[in-house]
Design a protein around this motif. Structure first.
Motif, mmCIF file in Angstrom:
data_model
loop_
_atom_site.group_PDB
_atom_site.id
_atom_site.type_symbol
_atom_site.label_atom_id
_atom_site.label_comp_id
_atom_site.label_asym_id
_atom_site.label_seq_id
_atom_site.Cartn_x
_atom_site.Cartn_y
_atom_site.Cartn_z
ATOM 1 N N UNK A 14 18.158 4.905 41.112
ATOM 2 C CA UNK A 14 18.899 5.753 42.052
ATOM 3 C C UNK A 14 20.190 6.269 41.428
ATOM 4 N N UNK A 15 20.850 5.429 40.652
ATOM 5 C CA UNK A 15 22.085 5.849 39.990
ATOM 6 C C UNK A 15 21.822 6.962 38.983
ATOM 7 N N UNK A 16 20.764 6.825 38.184
ATOM 8 C CA UNK A 16 20.448 7.844 37.174
ATOM 9 C C UNK A 16 20.028 9.154 37.842
ATOM 10 N N UNK A 17 19.258 9.062 38.919
ATOM 11 C CA UNK A 17 18.878 10.276 39.659
ATOM 12 C C UNK A 17 20.122 10.934 40.258
ATOM 13 N N UNK A 18 21.041 10.118 40.757
ATOM 14 C CA UNK A 18 22.296 10.650 41.301
ATOM 15 C C UNK A 18 23.124 11.356 40.252
ATOM 16 N N UNK A 19 23.187 10.806 39.044
ATOM 17 C CA UNK A 19 23.930 11.462 37.966
ATOM 18 C C UNK A 19 23.294 12.810 37.631
ATOM 19 N N UNK A 20 21.963 12.842 37.563
ATOM 20 C CA UNK A 20 21.278 14.098 37.240
ATOM 21 C C UNK A 20 21.536 15.153 38.316
ATOM 22 N N UNK A 21 21.429 14.766 39.571
ATOM 23 C CA UNK A 21 21.679 15.721 40.654
ATOM 24 C C UNK A 21 23.155 16.119 40.715
ATOM 25 N N UNK A 22 24.029 15.184 40.409
ATOM 26 C CA UNK A 22 25.456 15.487 40.409
ATOM 27 C C UNK A 22 25.826 16.519 39.372
#
Length: 105
Positions: A14-22
């Motif tokens: 979830x953190x890595x997906x959040x960084x990508x979307x951010x």
């Protein structure tokens, strides 16, 4: 709170997906709004999400806050275009290229 290894891996995902979307969302915002406002907003959301991650009692809340954590931390900055080098370092001095040519007598 005891959680399985799968839940811990899901928080990292979830953190890595959040960084990508951010990066996809906050990057263009910082181009239009400037760097300061998105940086300060992202930093404050990152700190609040960190506190909520530390206080989370439910794995679902932890996973959601890790996603928000990544979104806030996923800001990117474009480099400014490079400026041409200065011709003079000191005030009042001329650089060699702007000095008149020396004539020999």
């Amino acid at each position: 709170m005891y959680v399985s290894q799968a839940v811990i891996q899901l928080t990292l995902t979830a953190f890595v997906i959040g960084i990508a979307l951010g990066q996809l969302v906050i990057g263009p915002l910082s181009d239009t709004l400037g760097r300061r406002r998105p940086l300060l907003t992202g930093l404050s959301v990152y700190v609040v999400a960190s506190a909520l991650c530390a206080l989370a009692q439910d794995p679902a809340v932890l996973i959601g806050m890790r996603m928000v954590h990544g979104l806030a931390g996923g800001r990117r900055h474009r480099r400014r275009p490079s400026r041409p080098p200065r011709t003079s370092v000191c005030r009042g001095s001329r650089s060699r290229s702007s000095a008149p040519p020396v004539r020999s007598a």
